[in-house]
Every structure is written in structure tokens, then in C-alpha cells.
Design a protein around this motif. Structure first.
Motif, PDB file in Angstrom:
ATOM      1  N   ASN A 146       0.812  -1.219   0.000  1.00 53.77           N
ATOM      2  CA  ASN A 146       0.000   0.000   0.000  1.00 53.77           C
ATOM      3  C   ASN A 146       0.846   1.271   0.000  1.00 53.77           C
ATOM      4  O   ASN A 146       0.514   2.242  -0.688  1.00 53.77           O
ATOM      5  N   THR A 147       1.908   1.250   0.810  1.00 55.24           N
ATOM      6  CA  THR A 147       2.698   2.474   0.940  1.00 55.24           C
ATOM      7  C   THR A 147       3.399   2.813  -0.370  1.00 55.24           C
ATOM      8  O   THR A 147       3.377   3.960  -0.825  1.00 55.24           O
ATOM      9  N   ASP A 148       4.028   1.804  -0.957  1.00 59.59           N
ATOM     10  CA  ASP A 148       4.663   2.035  -2.264  1.00 59.59           C
ATOM     11  C   ASP A 148       3.626   2.510  -3.278  1.00 59.59           C
ATOM     12  O   ASP A 148       3.876   3.420  -4.069  1.00 59.59           O
ATOM     13  N   ALA A 149       2.459   1.872  -3.259  1.00 54.05           N
ATOM     14  CA  ALA A 149       1.421   2.229  -4.229  1.00 54.05           C
ATOM     15  C   ALA A 149       0.922   3.648  -3.994  1.00 54.05           C
ATOM     16  O   ALA A 149       0.654   4.386  -4.947  1.00 54.05           O
ATOM     17  N   GLY A 150       0.813   4.021  -2.726  1.00 57.97           N
ATOM     18  CA  GLY A 150       0.403   5.398  -2.419  1.00 57.97           C
ATOM     19  C   GLY A 150       1.409   6.384  -2.977  1.00 57.97           C
ATOM     20  O   GLY A 150       1.064   7.444  -3.499  1.00 57.97           O
ATOM     21  N   PHE A 151       2.667   6.009  -2.870  1.00 60.15           N
ATOM     22  CA  PHE A 151       3.737   6.859  -3.396  1.00 60.15           C
ATOM     23  C   PHE A 151       3.615   6.977  -4.917  1.00 60.15           C
ATOM     24  O   PHE A 151       3.697   8.069  -5.481  1.00 60.15           O
ATOM     25  N   VAL A 152       3.392   5.850  -5.576  1.00 63.10           N
ATOM     26  CA  VAL A 152       3.262   5.870  -7.043  1.00 63.10           C
ATOM     27  C   VAL A 152       2.048   6.683  -7.453  1.00 63.10           C
ATOM     28  O   VAL A 152       2.100   7.456  -8.411  1.00 63.10           O
ATOM     29  N   MET A 153       0.977   6.542  -6.690  1.00 67.01           N
ATOM     30  CA  MET A 153      -0.255   7.272  -6.998  1.00 67.01           C
ATOM     31  C   MET A 153      -0.002   8.766  -7.084  1.00 67.01           C
ATOM     32  O   MET A 153      -0.585   9.476  -7.905  1.00 67.01           O
TER      33      MET A 153
END
Lengths: 276, 507
Positions: B215-222
Motif C-alpha cells: 500500500n505504501t509504495d502504491a500510495g507513493f506511485v499514486m
């Protein structure tokens, strides 16, 4: 990172961890070179407050008698931490308490079974609930002591000791989150599955530390009192009297210390500091 | 008695460097030996690049690169990323679903601000698929969270579902994310695709870099459209020989995982080439890449070819540029497999690397069969199992659950004729064989899910499944026993009530 601008002020959330608190207090003593016992005490204090454990009777800086196999002694820290270059830097993290021992290939379904994934980690109350279910997927025949006791919402084990390929399986970030929310501070395993390792660092929830050798978990028993000294790359099992070399946590350490990848990115100026 | 497979093991697996893989020790012994030889040091993956290396001003020194290195080179605008290097990479597609989406959205909003906008509303694909057909309120709420976010951000691709009682009443709903990504044309050769799901590696079948993140990585990519990745070295698997008519891609990947263990590809890329691979259709290639993560792999790749382009023709309108490994690219290990010598396999409880010959497990009485998931619930998978039921003509001896991965798969099961059946559809063949009615498309019980999930294992039973993991409790009950198998093997087992070898029906 170009294009990455924090537009809002990150609110102080429940997800902030011991390291952040320690960092804040360390920053407050700008200019003062932290004394050995202050930081050891302080880090331990924060750790204990967070986990609701009782304080040790006294904190001794003398060397422990490691060959003693009697009841666990109060925390002795063997060597002073490395001198820090900048006053704002935290002392390397130290964790102390009973350990929980697992074998090889503990997968994310055992760490947090899929039925609990409806809990959203970014919601504070659901974050806490995730913690209460940490490691509830372990087969009870093999693991007779539950990681989180019956009726409890947190664990009494700040350190997990495991075999190879810890955290394999799913990419669910709920896994390191559940462990961190339950109160685990560090995992010492022979090796990690990559997504779990990455998620642990990105969230700052647990330190995923690797042991130098293999078979550490076979020499430890759940309940043994251990100390993990990241600054010394050392795991001490006070109950057995044995010590184990750890691989340096390396660049992942400061990220977790800062509270995860976003906090670290701001702290190092990689992304803009939040402004109102 | 040693099996013929083991005796000829060294001719099947001839590893280039002096590794121990030609021998046939148990996975745990080989795992230990692998660790000793392993290249994979767990270095930091999240540190900022210390000294950004720009291409040499005198012209880059050309050296051979693997497919994965080339994809990452283009995405990072670095000419030669080296294995082990941490580089910042531009992301082409980010996927999330109902289990990890809400958490990702929470992090995005917390870190970038309540009013922040995603980096590119056309590059995010949001696919509810995990806990859909359930009365669990939190699960239902999670789909609502996705919808609210998609409306707020004007996300172009949101495969929504509102009417849980009838999936067909939801024109946008697709089903299992990895299959939906392929069917909707979001997988393109040469691109970087990330997803908040470990089986995102499935998309590597299209010759792209695809891997799972949290989730955290994905939030960053978002927020940024970028991610810091460590360049993986590549393991190359060269599969040659004509595919026997009783084997499927699932058998191939179970063979490989059994060989290199669940940690054999940790931090590495798995590249699949050879004449056998060239003969596989896209769904079979997806099955192969799907279970790369079960070997610990970071990503899997199959070079794009005519089969790939044909598949993409009617689905994708964007330009893409496939890349291929250079002839003298450096692979840390090469494995050669003569597919014609392989036999149908299972992975016994409780690990995907606990490989065994199906025919040596015929004494294992089973309670149920599950045919579904991104691994084994695609159209080709149902055609395969239908073929076995058709050949047998008999009825199943145990409850047999069928969960199509997507709406499209469901429709194919009910409309496409099965070759050699005189015009029958899969659904008809399944009905005649006494299988359960094909269920609403979703991830279903592959990962257990909420208690009321269709086909969830709520008792300690023995199940043969076309899914991807069999760790304790995977499908629900902690003492459940799951045998991973191909759709052929699963269907054969349903017919006998025991773990079965599909050759008993297909030859």
C-alpha cells in the motif's frame, strides 16, 4: 523526487512509531552529545511505554553475566552506541524482551489471514484491530503459545525470531502492519521474501533484520529474553547466554527510524516538506 | 523405487554453473545449498540513489542486457541499470483492488493531502475483485471507498460493481484483476506495470516488467508516478520439446518451483524462453508468470511475439515497443528443461515447492476440487478441465467448485463450443459431470476470504485446487490440505475422488 509534492501537512497519526518519538526527543537535545545511558534509557522508555510493559528495576551499564541461566536479568546494554555525527540523529535502535520463535517460510496468510484484510491499515481503529490478529493464522499444533494472548490486543513479544523466507506469499502490507500494530519491533530472520521486506521498510512498522548465520531459530525458544542491538548488529539471548551476529540493517535502518519511506523522503529533502 | 523422472533429472536440468540443481535432493536441502550459493544479498531497497549515474558523455559502453534490464533502462532513462542497483522508474500502469485499494488511498491522502490529485488519471486501473459477493459489511464498504475515490479523481478505468446479487447487472464489473488487466488491454510489451497484489507478475507474460507492491509504495506511485526499484538479476528457463497433451503451463511452473524452492528466485527475474514457450497461448503464459512470486521471484517475463501481438490486436490501441534479451546478456543461472519428459505434478500441502508426481499421490483421498483464480480460472483453464470431463463421460465424485476469473470467462464458458464435444459448451459439460454451477467471477476462495465466501474451506478438508498457494489456512481452515494442480489434474481428481493423473483420462 521531481513531481512529488506533498500538498498537505501529514497529520500525526497512530502509525508514527517509537523511532519517530525518539527522533523527536533527540532533536530536542540539539547540541548536547547524548550520553550513553540517556539514550538507552530513553529508547527503552519509549518502547516500554508503547507496549505497556513494566519498567525494569534498574538499567545497568555493566556487562551482564551471560553464562547465567537463571531468571532474566534487568536489561544490561553491553557497549555504548556509536557516536552520532549529527545531534539530530537517533541512537541506533535497541529492543529488549521476550522473543517469539517461528520456523521457515512463515507466509503472509499465517501472519494475517485473508479474512481480516477487510480492515484498512490507514484507519486508526482498524489498524489496532489488525494488531490483535497478528500471527493468528499459525497452526496451533506447532505454535502452542499465541503471539497475541487470549483477550489481548497487543503482544508481549517485541522481538520475533524466524527462519528463512519470512513473509513469503502475498504482497499484503497488512502483514508488517499487523506485526507492528501488535507491538512487535523487530524481526530477526535468516532471510526475507522481498515484498514483505520492502513493505516493512516502507511503512517503518518493524525492522526486518537478518541473521548472519542460519539456524538461529532452532536455538531459541518462545519466551527467551533477548536484546536486539542494531547498532552493534547483535542479538543476545539472555536466557541461553548465546549471541548472534546480525547483518547490518544498512540503508533500510534510517528509513524505518524516520517512520517509513514518506517520512524519510521528507527528512532527507527528497520530497518537499509539507506546508499549510 | 526411484522414479524415471529422478533418474533422468540431470538431463532435464542442466544448470550452467556448478550448482547443485542437477541433483534431486529435497527442497529443504537444496534450499540450504542455494543459500550458500545465492547471489541475493538483501541490500537496502528503499535508499535514495546515492550518486545518480547519467549515461557516459563519451557514449555509453555497450554491453548486453536482459529483457528486464532493458525495460527498466527505458523506464528509468538510465542506459545500463546493473543488477543490484536501486533506480527510480517511471510507472506506466498502477493497479489496485478492493483489499489494498482503500489502504493505498488512505496513504495517498495522508501523504499528499486531502485534495491531492493522482499523477495520471488514465494510468491507474482500479479493479474490485477479492471480496465482492459477500455480506461482510467492511468488504462492501471497501468497494464504496474505491468508488468514491474514482469519482473524486475521475479515474478512467474503474470496473465497478453495485448489484452484488447479480454480477451480470454490472456492465463495468470484470473480476479478477490480473485477468481483467490482460483482457482490457492494459498489458503491453516493454512497459512497467505495478499492482497491489503479489500475482501482478502475471502480466510479465506480455513481455513487460510487472511486480507486486504494498500500500505504501502504491500510495507513493499514486502521487508521483515513480518508484524506487532494485534491478533484479535474471534466471533464464529454456523450455524445449513438444508439450505433451496431458501437461499444462501449471505443471511447468510447479516443476520449476519444486526445483528452485519457494525462495529460489527471491529478488530475481525469471525469464521463460524456448520452443515450448513459443507454442503456449497467452493464458498459458500468464499461468506461468503468475506463480513466479511463489518462487520468491520479483518478476517473470516471456518475450513478446506474434501470439502476443495477435492477442493485443483487438484490445489495445496504444503504441508499445517490445524489448528482448541480448544474445550475450548475462544470466546468473540458466536451466534447460525438456518438457517432453515431464509428468503431471501436484504441490502437496503446505508449500508450493512441495512437488510430487500426481501419479504417486493416487492414494490421497480428497473432499473437494476447486477450479478458479488468476492461476487456474481463465477460459483456457476451463476448456482444459472440460476436456477431461468430456473424455471421461462420468460424474465427479466430490463437490467441484468452478469460479470463472472474469465476466468474460464466465461468458466463454457458457457460449464457446468445446472441440470434439459435438458443439457443447464448457457449462454443459460441467453440468453433465455434476460440477457445481459456475459461480460469480471473483478471486473467490483462493485466499479464503470472509466466512461466507463461496467454496471457502471452513472444515479441515483435502482439496485439489488450480490456485497458486497452499500454505496453512490459505483457503480458510488452518488445517485444510491443499494440493495445487493443473486444470487437467484437478478435473481428473474430481472424477476419481482421489488425487489423480490426468493421463488416466486423456491418453
Amino acid at each position: 523526487v521531481e513531481g512529488a509534492e506533498a500538498l498537505g501537512f501529514p497529520s500525526h497519526s497512530c502509525v508514527s512509531n517509537m523511532a519517530m518519538a525518539a527522533a523527536a526527543s533527540a532533536a530536542a537535545t540539539v547540541g548536547a552529545k547524548p550520553s550513553f545511558s540517556y539514550h538507552a534509557t530513553h529508547a527503552l522508555l519509549i518502547s516500554r511505554l508503547r507496549h505497556g510493559l513494566s519498567f525494569p528495576k534498574r538499567i545497568s551499564s555493566s556487562c551482564p553475566t551471560l553464562d547465567s541461566r537463571s531468571a532474566p536479568k534487568p536489561l544490561p546494554l553491553r557497549r555504548p552506541p556509536r557516536a552520532t555525527a549529527a545531534p539530530a540523529e537517533t541512537a541506533p535502535a535497541t529492543f529488549h524482551g521476550p522473543c517469539y520463535v517461528l520456523g521457515d517460510n512463515i507466509d503472509t496468510d499465517q501472519i494475517i489471514p485473508a479474512e481480516y484484510l477487510t480492515l484498512v491499515p490507514s484507519k486508526p481503529d482498524e489498524y489496532e484491530k489488525l494488531g490483535s490478529y497478528a500471527l493468528v493464522g499459525l497452526p496451533s499444533a506447532a505454535y502452542t503459545t499465541p503471539f497475541v494472548g487470549p483477550g489481548a490486543t497487543r503482544t508481549r513479544f517485541p522481538v520475533i525470531i524466524a527462519g528463512a523466507n519470512f513473509g513469503c506469499g502475498s504482497s499484503r502490507e497488512h502483514a508488517p502492519v499487523a506485526l507492528g500494530a501488535a507491538g512487535a519491533r523487530a524481526v530477526v530472520a535468516e532471510s526475507y521474501a522481498r515484498i514483505f521486506f520492502r513493505n516493512s521498510v516502507a511503512t517503518g512498522e518493524v525492522y526486518p533484520v537478518e541473521s548472519e548465520g542460519v539456524g538461529l531459530w532452532k536455538e531459541c525458544t518462545t519466551g527467551d529474553i533477548v536484546t536486539v542491538e542494531l547498532g552493534e548488529n547483535l542479538l543476545v539471548n539472555h536466557t541461553t547466554g548465546k549471541e548472534y551476529k546480525l547483518k547490518p540493517i544498512g540503508d533500510a535502518g534510517p528509513v524505518i527510524d524516520a517512520g517509513g519511506i514518506f517520512a524519510y523522503a521528507r527528512k532527507t529533502g527528497m520530497i518537499a516538506s509539507p506546508s499549510n | 523405487m526411484a522414479s524415471p523422472l529422478m533418474a533422468s533429472c540431470s538431463s532435464i536440468f542442466g544448470a550452467k554453473s556448478g550448482s547443485s540443481f542437477a541433483s534431486c535432493f529435497s527442497p529443504s536441502i537444496r534450499a540450504h545449498s542455494l543459500r550458500k550459493h545465492a547471489l541475493n544479498k538483501v541490500l537496502a531497497v528503499m535508499a535514495p540513489a546515492r550518486s545518480p549515474r547519467s549515461p557516459s558523455s563519451t557514449g555509453s559502453v555497450k554491453h548486453a542486457m536482459t529483457m528486464t534490464e532493458k525495460i527498466l533502462a527505458r523506464a528509468s532513462e538510465k542506459s545500463h541499470p546493473e543488477p543490484g542497483e536501486n533506480i527510480w522508474v517511471n510507472v506506466d500502469v498502477l493497479m489496485t483492488h478492493d483489499v489494498c485499494g482503500p489502504g493505498t488511498i488512505g496513504i495517498f491522502k495522508k501523504e499528499f493531502g486531502k485534495n491531492a490529485k493522482v499523477w495520471d488519471r488514465e494510468k491507474i486501473v482500479i479493479i474490485p475483485d477479492h471480496y465482492i459477493f459477500t455480506s461482510d459489511e467492511r468488504a462492501n464498504r471497501n468497494v464504496d471507498i474505491l468508488r468514491d475515490f474514482c469519482l473524486e479523481q475521475n479515474i478512467k478505468y474503474f470496473y465497478d460493481i453495485k448489484d452484488l446479487g447479480d454480477f451480470r447487472a454490472n456492465p463495468d464489473y470484470k473480476g479478477v484483476c490480473h485477468i481483467a488487466l490482460a483482457q482490457e488491454g492494459h498489458c503491453r510489451p516493454g512497459e512497467v506495470l505495478l499492482g497491489t497484489d503479489s500475482h501482478t507478475c502475471t502480466a510479465g507474460a506480455f513481455g513487460q516488467f510487472a511486480t507486486g507492491i504494498g500500500n505504501t509504495d502504491a500510495g507513493f506511485v499514486m502521487g508521483t508516478g515513480k518508484i524506487l526499484l532494485k534491478v533484479p538479476p535474471t534466471l533464464r528457463f529454456i523450455l524445449d520439446g513438444e508439450m505433451p497433451n496431458y501437461l499444462l503451463a501449471k505443471d511447468l511452473i510447479l516443476q520449476i518451483i519444486g526445483e528452485i524452492t519457494v525462495a529460489g528466485a527471491t529478488y530475481k527475474s525469471m525469464e521463460f524462453v524456448g520452443s515450448t514457450i513459443e507454442g503456449l497461448n497467452m493464458e498459458e503464459r500468464m499461468t506461468l508468470c503468475n506463480m513466479v512470486v511463489e518462487a520468491g521471484g520479483k518478476n517473470g517475463v516471456v518475450p513478446a511475439d506474434e501470439t502476443t501481438f495477435k492477442y493485443l490486436e483487438d484490445k489495445n490501441s496504444k503504441n508499445f515497443e517490445p524489448v528482448y534479451s541480448d544474445d550475450n546478456a548475462r544470466f546468473i543461472q540458466e536451466y534447460r528443461i525438456d518438457v517432453s519428459k515431464l509428468e503431471p505434478l501436484v504441490a502437496k500441502p503446505h508449500s508450493p515447492d512441495n512437488r510430487a508426481l500426481a501419479r504417486e499421490c493416487k492414494d490421497v483421498k480428497i473432499d473437494r476440487v476447486y477450479i478458479g483464480s488468476c492461476t487456474g480460472g481463465k477460459t483456457e483453464d476451463f476448456f482444459a478441465s472440460a476436456k477431461v470431463f468430456l473424455a471421461s463421460g462420468k460424474k465427479v465424485k466430490v463437490p467441484t467448485f468452478l469460479v470463472p476469473a472474469t465476466q468474460k470467462v464466465w461468458m466463454d464458458i457458457y457460449s464457446l463450443p468445446v472441440p470434439g464435444s459435438g458443439g457443447k459448451t464448457c457449462s454443459q459439460i460441467f453440468e453433465e459431470a455434476g460440477c457445481d454451477v459456475p459461480a460469480s467471477p471473483s478471486c473467490g476462495a483462493c485466499l479464503g476470504g470472509p466466512r461466507d465466501t463461496y467454496a471457502r474451506m471452513n472444515e479441515p478438508q483435502v482439496c485439489v485446487s488450480t490456485t497458486n498457494r497452499n500454505f496453512p489456512g490459505r483457503m480458510g481452515h488452518r488445517e485444510g490440505q491443499i494440493y495445487l494442480a493443473s486444470p487437467y489434474t484437478a478435473a481428473a481428481s474430481a472424477l476419481t475422488g482421489y488425487v489423480a493423473d490426468p493421463r488416466d483420462f486423456l491418453l
